[in-house]
Write an enzyme that holds these catalytic residues in place. Structure first.
Site, PDB file in Angstrom:
ATOM      1  N   GLU A  94      44.974 -45.541 -14.504  1.00 15.55           N
ATOM      2  CA  GLU A  94      44.459 -44.161 -14.506  1.00 15.55           C
ATOM      3  C   GLU A  94      42.973 -44.149 -14.150  1.00 15.55           C
ATOM      4  O   GLU A  94      42.496 -43.270 -13.443  1.00 15.55           O
ATOM      5  CB  GLU A  94      44.676 -43.488 -15.857  1.00 15.55           C
ATOM      6  CG  GLU A  94      46.139 -43.330 -16.240  1.00 15.55           C
ATOM      7  CD  GLU A  94      46.977 -42.694 -15.144  1.00 15.55           C
ATOM      8  OE1 GLU A  94      46.595 -41.616 -14.642  1.00 15.55           O
ATOM      9  OE2 GLU A  94      48.022 -43.281 -14.794  1.00 15.55           O
TER      10      GLU A  94
ATOM     11  N   TRP B 147      42.772 -44.500 -10.509  1.00 15.10           N
ATOM     12  CA  TRP B 147      43.011 -43.209  -9.827  1.00 15.10           C
ATOM     13  C   TRP B 147      41.691 -42.447  -9.686  1.00 15.10           C
ATOM     14  O   TRP B 147      41.435 -41.780  -8.695  1.00 15.10           O
ATOM     15  CB  TRP B 147      43.985 -42.325 -10.631  1.00 15.10           C
ATOM     16  CG  TRP B 147      45.429 -42.536 -10.314  1.00 15.10           C
ATOM     17  CD1 TRP B 147      46.347 -43.160 -11.098  1.00 15.10           C
ATOM     18  CD2 TRP B 147      46.142 -42.088  -9.138  1.00 15.10           C
ATOM     19  NE1 TRP B 147      47.576 -43.132 -10.479  1.00 15.10           N
ATOM     20  CE2 TRP B 147      47.483 -42.484  -9.289  1.00 15.10           C
ATOM     21  CE3 TRP B 147      45.774 -41.395  -7.984  1.00 15.10           C
ATOM     22  CZ2 TRP B 147      48.460 -42.212  -8.329  1.00 15.10           C
ATOM     23  CZ3 TRP B 147      46.738 -41.117  -7.028  1.00 15.10           C
ATOM     24  CH2 TRP B 147      48.068 -41.519  -7.202  1.00 15.10           C
TER      25      TRP B 147
ATOM     26  N   TRP C 139      51.101 -18.960   2.671  1.00 16.52           N
ATOM     27  CA  TRP C 139      51.072 -18.732   1.223  1.00 16.52           C
ATOM     28  C   TRP C 139      51.274 -17.254   0.925  1.00 16.52           C
ATOM     29  O   TRP C 139      50.922 -16.382   1.732  1.00 16.52           O
ATOM     30  CB  TRP C 139      49.734 -19.185   0.637  1.00 16.52           C
ATOM     31  CG  TRP C 139      49.421 -20.632   0.887  1.00 16.52           C
ATOM     32  CD1 TRP C 139      48.498 -21.125   1.757  1.00 16.52           C
ATOM     33  CD2 TRP C 139      50.052 -21.769   0.293  1.00 16.52           C
ATOM     34  NE1 TRP C 139      48.514 -22.499   1.735  1.00 16.52           N
ATOM     35  CE2 TRP C 139      49.459 -22.922   0.841  1.00 16.52           C
ATOM     36  CE3 TRP C 139      51.071 -21.927  -0.665  1.00 16.52           C
ATOM     37  CZ2 TRP C 139      49.846 -24.215   0.473  1.00 16.52           C
ATOM     38  CZ3 TRP C 139      51.443 -23.201  -1.028  1.00 16.52           C
ATOM     39  CH2 TRP C 139      50.828 -24.343  -0.462  1.00 16.52           C
TER      40      TRP C 139
ATOM     41  N   ASN D  67      47.961 -34.073 -18.886  1.00 22.11           N
ATOM     42  CA  ASN D  67      48.204 -34.391 -17.474  1.00 22.11           C
ATOM     43  C   ASN D  67      49.622 -34.031 -17.007  1.00 22.11           C
ATOM     44  O   ASN D  67      49.804 -33.479 -15.925  1.00 22.11           O
ATOM     45  CB  ASN D  67      47.943 -35.878 -17.224  1.00 22.11           C
ATOM     46  CG  ASN D  67      48.223 -36.251 -15.779  1.00 22.11           C
ATOM     47  OD1 ASN D  67      47.585 -35.723 -14.870  1.00 22.11           O
ATOM     48  ND2 ASN D  67      49.185 -37.133 -15.561  1.00 22.11           N
TER      49      ASN D  67
ATOM     50  N   TRP E 296      47.291 -23.510  -3.167  1.00 20.19           N
ATOM     51  CA  TRP E 296      46.761 -24.467  -4.162  1.00 20.19           C
ATOM     52  C   TRP E 296      45.280 -24.258  -4.403  1.00 20.19           C
ATOM     53  O   TRP E 296      44.765 -24.581  -5.476  1.00 20.19           O
ATOM     54  CB  TRP E 296      47.052 -25.910  -3.746  1.00 20.19           C
ATOM     55  CG  TRP E 296      46.520 -26.327  -2.401  1.00 20.19           C
ATOM     56  CD1 TRP E 296      47.179 -26.272  -1.215  1.00 20.19           C
ATOM     57  CD2 TRP E 296      45.215 -26.859  -2.105  1.00 20.19           C
ATOM     58  NE1 TRP E 296      46.366 -26.729  -0.197  1.00 20.19           N
ATOM     59  CE2 TRP E 296      45.158 -27.104  -0.706  1.00 20.19           C
ATOM     60  CE3 TRP E 296      44.093 -27.160  -2.876  1.00 20.19           C
ATOM     61  CZ2 TRP E 296      44.025 -27.624  -0.072  1.00 20.19           C
ATOM     62  CZ3 TRP E 296      42.964 -27.686  -2.249  1.00 20.19           C
ATOM     63  CH2 TRP E 296      42.941 -27.906  -0.867  1.00 20.19           C
TER      64      TRP E 296
ATOM     65  N   TRP F  83      45.535 -31.263  -7.245  1.00 22.63           N
ATOM     66  CA  TRP F  83      46.120 -30.054  -6.637  1.00 22.63           C
ATOM     67  C   TRP F  83      46.777 -30.359  -5.296  1.00 22.63           C
ATOM     68  O   TRP F  83      47.844 -29.848  -4.987  1.00 22.63           O
ATOM     69  CB  TRP F  83      45.058 -28.952  -6.498  1.00 22.63           C
ATOM     70  CG  TRP F  83      44.977 -28.194  -7.784  1.00 22.63           C
ATOM     71  CD1 TRP F  83      44.070 -28.378  -8.781  1.00 22.63           C
ATOM     72  CD2 TRP F  83      45.896 -27.191  -8.241  1.00 22.63           C
ATOM     73  NE1 TRP F  83      44.358 -27.542  -9.832  1.00 22.63           N
ATOM     74  CE2 TRP F  83      45.468 -26.800  -9.524  1.00 22.63           C
ATOM     75  CE3 TRP F  83      47.019 -26.589  -7.694  1.00 22.63           C
ATOM     76  CZ2 TRP F  83      46.148 -25.835 -10.260  1.00 22.63           C
ATOM     77  CZ3 TRP F  83      47.703 -25.619  -8.428  1.00 22.63           C
ATOM     78  CH2 TRP F  83      47.269 -25.251  -9.692  1.00 22.63           C
TER      79      TRP F  83
END
Ligand code: FAD
Length: 433
Positions: free
Chosen positions: A255, A258, A287, A322, A340, A363
């Site tokens: 993590e 990341w 969208w 998360n 988004w 996102w």
């Protein structure tokens, strides 16, 4: 002459790379923090708890520096004007600060660096907030990685004690300039107000990290570290945390990787921070600009309990688990087909741990447009996510106590209908079908 150290998102004396270099410069060191009006003026919420968090951290630094017989200069204003004043007021030989990779910060640091250089002051910047930055981890072909797994493999091959060791700032504390304590502007004087709600603690519990893999996906239990706000503002050191992760739990270390991964994505692909999809073809998606449905999502009124619980947790605490961040982001982009970027902006306003690179990464992952994104036709089913991760509805009932009563809204959109609609719209954009 003096050396000034400029604190930004590294609000600690301990194991701070830039501060260490400042303390070793050979000149007495005076630290400075600027409450930046270029950032503060854009915040609509005058009870923004991030400002309160920073203010508390600044007070703590001031106390520590006062005990060392020194002080912290705290200014409120535009950095370019503040540096002009500081440079008029003090004879500054060197300024040290830590890297910040966000577009605004890069532009700001370029301007300040040029200004200081023109005045004969050296401006040094250092890596502090991540283990590897910029181009330190590249593929064999010398290109940045755009997929996490090979990036993390290379990260683990490259990391060693050199990258993880702490900077022993304490050894050089004598170098702080001895001076009278200066005042810190109050929150009120800057137009903000404290809420007084507690913030997550920063102790790293061994037992939590050891059990991370098994517990991290269950939002009803404290299975994750909640260190994100501390990593955001640098009240803990990433090097210390990564060393613990290395010995205690590989999933937890991943993590942290990341985090480095998304920082280097923002560095190499700055278009992601300028409202563009990482994969340009995703910018062709049509969208739905449905303000009312967006509002229902923001307020936790979609009729999908797991989505509503997440949004209410966010609104009440500035945090969201998360697993639930993934569910609500997928729901907004795929079920409601809402851009988004709207969700990204809402999270940016609300998250205590808001970080441009991680938020954008999350996102774009959810909408399918990012690095590592799952194929567009994989659409999270909120019901099966609930069955898997909150089967007893413990998390849901905490945030949506009315879930089984008549007062709870009907689903804003039917799951099967939304799934089909999403596939059609994505296929049209991506395949021209
Ligand atoms: P833990 O699970 O204990 O993880 C430890 C640390 O690793 C975190 O504090 C964080 O610094 C880092 N980390 C964990 N997961 C990720 C990840 N996927 N990407 C980058 N770093 C990670 N994280 C942010 O820090 N800021 C954000 O603005 C942010 N926005 C997100 C938006 C979406 C849509 C999604 C899906 C995820 C987002 N994340 C963000 C990543 C992740 O959800 C949070 O870092 C995590 O929930 C923070 O809780 P924790 O400290 O208990 O994490």
């Amino acid at each position: 002459p003096l050396t000034l150290f400029w604190f930004r998102r590294d609000l600690r004396l301990h194991d701070n790379a830039g501060l260490y270099h400042a303390l070793k410069s050979g000149h007495p060191v005076l630290p400075v923090f600027i409450f930046d009006t270029e950032i503060l003026d854009k915040l609509e919420d005058k009870k923004d708890r991030r400002i309160e968090f920073i203010h508390l951290a600044i007070h703590k630094l001031q106390t520590q520096l006062t005990q060392l017989g020194s002080t912290l200069i705290v200014k409120y204003g535009k950095p370019s004007e503040v540096w002009q004043q500081l440079s008029d007021e003090y004879y500054i030989a060197e300024v040290h600060t830590n890297h910040d990779y966000e577009p605004y910060a890069l532009a700001r640091d370029k301007t300040i660096g040029e200004f200081l250089n023109a005045r004969g002051t050296a401006f040094y910047t250092h890596k502090d907030q991540c283990i590897f930055e910029k181009s330190e981890i590249l593929s064999g072909a010398g290109t940045p990685y755009t997929v996490f797994t090979p990036y993390s493999r290379k990260w683990k091959e490259t990391v060693n004690d050199f990258y993880l060791r702490s900077y022993p700032t304490e050894t050089y504390f004598e170098a702080f300039l001895k001076t009278q304590p200066l005042e810190i502007p109050s929150l009120e004087s800057m137009g903000f107000e404290a809420v007084g709600q507690p913030f997550p603690g920063k102790e790293v519990r061994k037992e939590l990290i050891e059990n991370y893999k098994e517990r991290r996906d269950i939002p009803s239990i404290p299975g994750t570290s909640r260190l994100s706000v501390h990593l955001r503002f640098g009240t803990i050191s990433i090097r210390e945390l990564a060393r613990k992760a290395q010995t205690l739990n590989e999933t937890f270390l991943n993590e942290l990787i990341w985090r480095d991964f998304y920082m280097q994505i923002l560095w190499h692909f700055p278009h992601v921070g300028q409202g563009k999809a990482f994969r340009p073809e995703y910018d062709k998606i049509e969208w739905r600009h449905d303000e009312a449905q967006f509002q229902a999502w923001c307020e936790g009124r979609t009729g999908y309990p797991i989505v509503d619980a997440g949004m209410r947790e966010l609104n009440a605490t500035g945090f969201m688990h998360n697993r639930v961040r993934m569910v609500v982001a997928s729901f907004l982009t795929k079920h409601l087909l809402i851009d988004w970027r709207w969700g990204e902006a809402y999270f940016a306003q609300k998250l205590l741990d808001f970080d441009l690179s991680a938020n954008n990464g999350g996102w774009q992952w959810a909408s399918g447009s990012g690095t590592d994104a799952a194929p567009y036709f994989r659409i999270f089913n909120p019901t099966s996510q609930t069955q898997k991760f909150d089967p007893q509805l413990v998390y849901i009932k905490k945030w949506v106590p009315e879930v089984s009563s008549f007062g709870y809204p009907q689903p804003i959109v039917d799951h099967a209908f939304a799934r089909e609609r999403c596939l059609k719209v994505y296929q049209k954009a991506l395949k021209g079908l």
